[in-house]
Design a protein around this motif. Structure first.
Motif, mmCIF file in Angstrom:
data_model
loop_
_atom_site.group_PDB
_atom_site.id
_atom_site.type_symbol
_atom_site.label_atom_id
_atom_site.label_comp_id
_atom_site.label_asym_id
_atom_site.label_seq_id
_atom_site.Cartn_x
_atom_site.Cartn_y
_atom_site.Cartn_z
ATOM 1 N N PRO A 110 0.814 -1.157 -0.018
ATOM 2 C CA PRO A 110 -0.086 -0.030 -0.141
ATOM 3 C C PRO A 110 0.841 1.402 -0.142
ATOM 4 C CG PRO A 110 0.234 -0.690 2.325
ATOM 5 C CD PRO A 110 0.713 -1.860 1.471
ATOM 6 N N LEU A 111 0.197 2.238 -0.272
ATOM 7 C CA LEU A 111 0.883 3.825 -0.349
ATOM 8 C C LEU A 111 0.653 4.197 1.029
ATOM 9 C CD1 LEU A 111 2.191 6.134 -1.457
ATOM 10 C CD2 LEU A 111 -0.032 6.896 -2.049
ATOM 11 N N LEU A 112 1.785 4.319 1.948
ATOM 12 C CA LEU A 112 1.620 4.868 3.159
ATOM 13 C C LEU A 112 1.784 6.165 3.595
ATOM 14 C CD1 LEU A 112 4.146 1.807 4.719
ATOM 15 C CD2 LEU A 112 1.432 1.872 4.862
ATOM 16 N N PRO A 113 1.095 6.477 4.318
ATOM 17 C CA PRO A 113 1.303 7.912 5.113
ATOM 18 C C PRO A 113 2.635 8.115 5.359
ATOM 19 C CG PRO A 113 -0.608 7.126 5.984
ATOM 20 C CD PRO A 113 -0.046 5.934 5.386
ATOM 21 N N TYR A 114 3.350 9.272 5.250
ATOM 22 C CA TYR A 114 4.753 9.425 5.586
ATOM 23 C C TYR A 114 4.943 8.977 7.026
ATOM 24 C CZ TYR A 114 9.231 11.809 6.177
ATOM 25 O OH TYR A 114 10.575 12.057 6.508
ATOM 26 N N ALA A 115 4.311 9.336 8.104
ATOM 27 C CA ALA A 115 4.687 8.655 9.535
ATOM 28 C C ALA A 115 4.736 7.386 9.501
ATOM 29 C CB ALA A 115 3.575 9.507 10.496
ATOM 30 N N LEU A 116 3.864 6.544 8.761
ATOM 31 C CA LEU A 116 3.940 5.111 8.668
ATOM 32 C C LEU A 116 5.125 4.507 7.766
ATOM 33 C CD1 LEU A 116 0.220 3.963 8.690
ATOM 34 C CD2 LEU A 116 1.684 4.111 10.522
ATOM 35 N N ALA A 117 5.315 5.384 6.865
ATOM 36 C CA ALA A 117 6.399 4.825 5.848
ATOM 37 C C ALA A 117 7.722 4.885 6.677
ATOM 38 C CB ALA A 117 6.315 5.715 4.688
ATOM 39 N N GLU A 118 8.054 5.909 7.534
ATOM 40 C CA GLU A 118 9.238 6.051 8.230
ATOM 41 C C GLU A 118 9.280 4.895 9.306
ATOM 42 O OE1 GLU A 118 9.144 10.015 10.026
ATOM 43 O OE2 GLU A 118 10.868 10.635 8.767
ATOM 44 N N ARG A 119 8.031 4.779 10.123
ATOM 45 C CA ARG A 119 8.228 3.779 11.255
ATOM 46 C C ARG A 119 8.337 2.288 10.675
ATOM 47 N NH1 ARG A 119 4.910 4.074 16.578
ATOM 48 N NH2 ARG A 119 4.597 6.159 15.739
ATOM 49 N N LEU A 120 7.842 1.931 9.391
ATOM 50 C CA LEU A 120 8.098 0.876 8.871
ATOM 51 C C LEU A 120 9.625 0.477 8.458
ATOM 52 C CD1 LEU A 120 6.993 -2.095 7.683
ATOM 53 C CD2 LEU A 120 6.796 -0.752 5.616
ATOM 54 N N ALA A 121 10.233 1.702 7.988
ATOM 55 C CA ALA A 121 11.599 1.568 7.786
ATOM 56 C C ALA A 121 12.331 1.289 8.926
ATOM 57 C CB ALA A 121 11.959 2.751 6.995
ATOM 58 N N ARG A 122 12.199 1.938 10.238
ATOM 59 C CA ARG A 122 12.944 1.764 11.264
ATOM 60 C C ARG A 122 12.475 0.471 11.815
ATOM 61 N NH1 ARG A 122 10.423 6.582 12.860
ATOM 62 N NH2 ARG A 122 9.252 5.535 14.459
ATOM 63 N N TYR A 123 11.334 -0.198 11.740
ATOM 64 C CA TYR A 123 10.993 -1.525 12.306
ATOM 65 C C TYR A 123 11.822 -2.561 11.435
ATOM 66 C CZ TYR A 123 7.009 0.201 15.103
ATOM 67 O OH TYR A 123 6.105 0.848 16.095
ATOM 68 N N ALA A 124 11.798 -2.363 10.026
ATOM 69 C CA ALA A 124 12.470 -3.411 9.160
ATOM 70 C C ALA A 124 13.830 -3.418 9.291
ATOM 71 C CB ALA A 124 11.837 -3.012 7.604
ATOM 72 N N ARG A 125 14.633 -2.607 10.142
ATOM 73 C CA ARG A 125 15.961 -2.734 10.309
ATOM 74 C C ARG A 125 16.194 -3.824 11.240
ATOM 75 N NH1 ARG A 125 16.752 3.331 12.129
ATOM 76 N NH2 ARG A 125 16.082 4.390 9.809
ATOM 77 N N SER A 126 15.449 -4.086 11.978
ATOM 78 C CA SER A 126 15.702 -5.208 12.923
ATOM 79 C C SER A 126 14.804 -6.408 13.053
ATOM 80 C CB SER A 126 15.397 -4.625 14.598
ATOM 81 O OG SER A 126 14.129 -4.103 14.469
ATOM 82 N N LYS A 127 13.686 -6.329 12.079
ATOM 83 C CA LYS A 127 12.963 -7.662 12.086
ATOM 84 C C LYS A 127 12.254 -7.571 10.773
ATOM 85 C CE LYS A 127 9.628 -5.429 15.032
ATOM 86 N NZ LYS A 127 9.346 -5.245 16.170
ATOM 87 N N PRO A 128 11.926 -8.743 10.152
ATOM 88 C CA PRO A 128 11.173 -8.645 8.969
ATOM 89 C C PRO A 128 9.752 -8.146 9.119
ATOM 90 C CG PRO A 128 11.594 -11.149 9.820
ATOM 91 C CD PRO A 128 12.383 -9.999 10.697
ATOM 92 N N MET A 129 9.263 -7.404 8.177
ATOM 93 C CA MET A 129 8.097 -6.671 8.539
ATOM 94 C C MET A 129 7.577 -6.365 7.046
ATOM 95 S SD MET A 129 6.316 -5.772 11.002
ATOM 96 C CE MET A 129 7.221 -5.873 12.382
ATOM 97 N N ILE A 130 6.367 -6.440 6.866
ATOM 98 C CA ILE A 130 5.621 -6.147 5.493
ATOM 99 C C ILE A 130 4.345 -5.216 5.959
ATOM 100 C CG2 ILE A 130 6.359 -7.957 4.169
ATOM 101 C CD1 ILE A 130 3.615 -8.799 4.523
ATOM 102 N N ALA A 131 3.940 -4.079 5.032
ATOM 103 C CA ALA A 131 2.946 -3.528 5.177
ATOM 104 C C ALA A 131 1.892 -3.868 4.368
ATOM 105 C CB ALA A 131 3.175 -1.837 4.877
#
Length: 144
Positions: A110-131
């Motif tokens: 999905p197209l994410l709001p900026y705040a969620l896109a930033e958060r996903l990028a941070r989370y994905a550094r330490s664990k596998p994560m998809i939106a």
């Protein structure tokens, strides 16, 4: 199968969801600015948070008591909670949960709001994560 009730928690009951998460050693946390939803039998057996975001909602904290899994509790809880919202609903999950969320109407990329896109990028550094996301629309009114 026991009767399960799905309800939105009133503000004075919010601490009950965090107590449920802690009792199961879950890292999930209920956040004040969210709608807090639970599945109850004699006690809370599941919970989730719907946090308002720019243009939609962010679904977090979906957790079901391990003794109550594989009974449709998570899907039913989401269905009840999402009935009440309009617009996109986003979530982040481990890739292994993709099939579950797809069966419940969510899609990847999905197209994410900026705040969620930033958060996903941070989370994905330490664990596998998809939106994933689902578009919720108001029910159409029948013409009279």
């Amino acid at each position: 199968m026991p009767n399960t009730q799905y309800t939105r928690l009133a503000e004075p009951q919010w601490p009950l969801l965090n107590k449920f998460y802690r009792a199961h050693q879950s890292p999930m946390k209920a956040v004040r600015e969210a709608q807090l939803w639970v599945g109850k039998r004699d006690e809370i057996i599941a919970g989730l948070c719907l946090r308002p975001m720019e243009g939609g909602f962010w679904l977090t904290g979906l957790f079901v008591d391990p003794a109550c899994r594989a009974q449709g509790v998570a899907a039913n809880l989401m269905a009840h909670a999402l009935q009440q919202v309009e617009g996109p609903v986003w979530l982040f999950c481990h890739p292994d949960l993709r099939g579950f969320y797809e069966r419940n109407g969510f899609s990847t990329g999905p197209l994410l709001p900026y705040a969620l896109a930033e958060r996903l990028a941070r989370y994905a550094r330490s664990k596998p994560m998809i939106a994933m996301a689902m578009e919720r629309r108001a029910p159409a009114l029948d013409a009279i």
